[in-house]
Design a protein around this motif. Structure first.
Motif, short mmCIF file in Angstrom:
data_model
loop_
_atom_site.label_atom_id
_atom_site.label_comp_id
_atom_site.label_asym_id
_atom_site.label_seq_id
_atom_site.Cartn_x
_atom_site.Cartn_y
_atom_site.Cartn_z
N LEU A 287 4.10 -3.56 -2.07
CA LEU A 287 5.44 -3.75 -1.52
C LEU A 287 5.88 -2.52 -0.71
CD1 LEU A 287 7.18 -5.40 -4.60
CD2 LEU A 287 6.49 -6.52 -2.49
N HIS A 288 5.51 -1.33 -1.20
CA HIS A 288 5.87 -0.11 -0.48
C HIS A 288 5.17 -0.01 0.87
CE1 HIS A 288 7.26 2.19 -4.34
NE2 HIS A 288 8.10 1.27 -3.95
N TRP B 266 11.44 -7.08 -6.13
CA TRP B 266 11.38 -6.59 -4.75
C TRP B 266 12.52 -5.62 -4.47
CZ3 TRP B 266 9.24 -10.13 -0.39
CH2 TRP B 266 8.03 -10.72 -0.83
N ASP C 203 4.01 -2.53 -6.83
CA ASP C 203 4.87 -1.69 -6.00
C ASP C 203 4.11 -1.07 -4.84
OD1 ASP C 203 7.19 -2.19 -7.32
OD2 ASP C 203 7.26 -0.31 -8.43
N SER D 214 11.64 -2.36 -5.93
CA SER D 214 10.62 -1.63 -5.16
C SER D 214 11.27 -0.79 -4.06
CB SER D 214 9.60 -2.59 -4.56
OG SER D 214 10.16 -3.35 -3.51
N PHE E 92 14.73 -8.69 2.28
CA PHE E 92 13.62 -8.33 1.39
C PHE E 92 14.15 -8.04 -0.01
CE2 PHE E 92 10.79 -5.35 -0.64
CZ PHE E 92 9.51 -5.72 -0.26
N TRP F 155 4.83 -14.22 -6.38
CA TRP F 155 5.29 -13.23 -5.42
C TRP F 155 6.07 -12.10 -6.11
CZ3 TRP F 155 3.34 -13.15 -0.75
CH2 TRP F 155 2.86 -14.33 -0.17
#
Length: 372
Positions: free
Chosen positions: A15-16, A38, A12, A41, A31, A7
């Motif tokens: 994640l974005h 994370w 990115d 990000s 988050f 994970w």
């Protein structure tokens, strides 16, 4: 053949795409706490200013401590009651320096015992004691001490604000006393005094990449932070100034692509008093304030202490709020109140006291990592 990734190795770009799907700042803080990648990000998210308007700010209630003053899990800081309107069952904690839990200096062993609150911005609380300042991140407790402000032992600072979160590459702290304004670039070894600067600074906000402010005479200015720090006054048409001059607790609010001036028709927003809003309109001649009858799908959040930066939120119905409203905090009910623009609060017994003092008052805050 692709090697399995964990994970923490998600790209990115993915994640974005997940970040704006969150439902609250509480979700975003969880988050960010998942792992280092994370959290990074979020720091690299390209539209943080837009992201901060998707959720309501978090309400800090230092007048409702969650623990006994004798229990100090954070040393010289205590957690206070925190509410996220979009996730009211979250268990957030905010670390408020001990000096601000009481008006009495009853903690002589605390190094913060004689510091006074002078402002809140970009997720940080700012304190001052004569020529010394302290900047504290409300949620991490991390603090920074700038060099001493120019002056003598009688110097007293009344207002302080950050132009950007401490972690930002171009973050500055602006402070103002009775006669002068000084600017400190975070990490530098000295203060600078911008010139010219007529009147002491009353408030600054970040608007479209600029630092816009209002001085003690309610004149508008833009602060240029580099390469040489200077203040440029914005000449605004005075057509609406007689009306604006009758309003109390005037403050600037960045609301999407609009710069708003908010004031109360009455000494305090209570007992039939209403909020009025004006938008800075850039005409071909000169800028002017134009009355706003409706905020559209926006709401505004104003803290009890006028030195805390007002905030705004888009589409509040998304989390159960109401558009076209100004949110305040009532000490009487220990709850927030929504004033519909141009109308008094639905409960006339609620009383909102907006002032300045040495102690931290209930305020709305966006965590620093989302304030960029």
């Amino acid at each position: 053949m692709c090697r399995h990734q964990g994970w923490a190795d998600l790209p990115d770009a993915l994640l974005h795409s997940i970040i704006p799907l969150s439902g609250s700042f509480s979700d975003l803080l969880s988050f960010a706490a998942t792992c280092r990648s994370w959290r990074a990000s979020i720091s690299s998210y390209p539209l943080k200013s837009t992201l901060s308007a998707l959720f309501p700010p978090i309400l800090l209630q230092p007048d409702i401590p969650v623990r006994s003053p004798h229990h100090r899990p954070f040393g010289d800081k205590l957690p206070c009651h925190v509410i996220d309107l979009a996730s009211q069952h979250s268990h957030l904690r905010c670390q408020i320096p001990l000096v601000n839990l009481s008006t009495a200096n009853n903690d002589p062993q605390s190094p913060l015992g004689s510091f006074c609150f002078i402002g809140a911005s970009c997720g940080h609380l700012i304190f001052s004691r004569n020529r010394s300042c302290l900047i504290v991140d409300a949620f991490t407790g991390v603090s920074v001490s700038p060099p001493q402000i120019p002056g003598d032992e009688y110097t007293k600072v009344y207002y302080g604000a950050l132009t950007a979160p401490l972690a930002s590459p171009n973050s500055h702290l602006l402070v103002s006393n009775e006669s002068h304004t000084f600017v400190w670039r975070v990490g530098s070894h000295s203060w600078l005094r911008p010139s010219p600067c007529d009147g002491t600074v009353k408030q600054i906000v970040n608007f479209k990449g600029q630092v816009v402010g209002m001085n003690s005479s309610h004149a508008l200015f833009v602060a240029h932070l580099g390469p040489k720090i200077r203040v440029q006054e914005v000449l605004v048409s005075c057509a609406e100034m007689p009306t604006i001059g009758n309003l109390s607790n005037l403050c600037l609010v960045a609301c999407g692509d609009k710069l708003l001036l908010v004031g109360c028709q009455g000494s305090f927003p209570a007992r039939g008093d209403t909020f009025e809003v004006f938008r800075l309109y850039q005409s071909t001649d000169s800028p002017k304030w134009v009355k706003v009858e409706d905020l559209g799908n926006w709401s505004i959040f104003i803290s009890t202490d006028k030195r805390s930066q007002p905030l705004s939120c888009m589409n509040p119905e998304r989390w159960g709020g109401r558009s076209n409203c100004v949110y305040c905090y009532s000490h009487d009910s220990e709850h927030w109140i929504a004033f519909e623009l141009g109308r008094p609060a639905s409960n006339p017994s609620n009383f909102v006291f907006i002032s300045c003092g040495s102690v931290v008052q209930p305020m709305w805050v966006v965590p620093s990592m989302f304030s960029g």
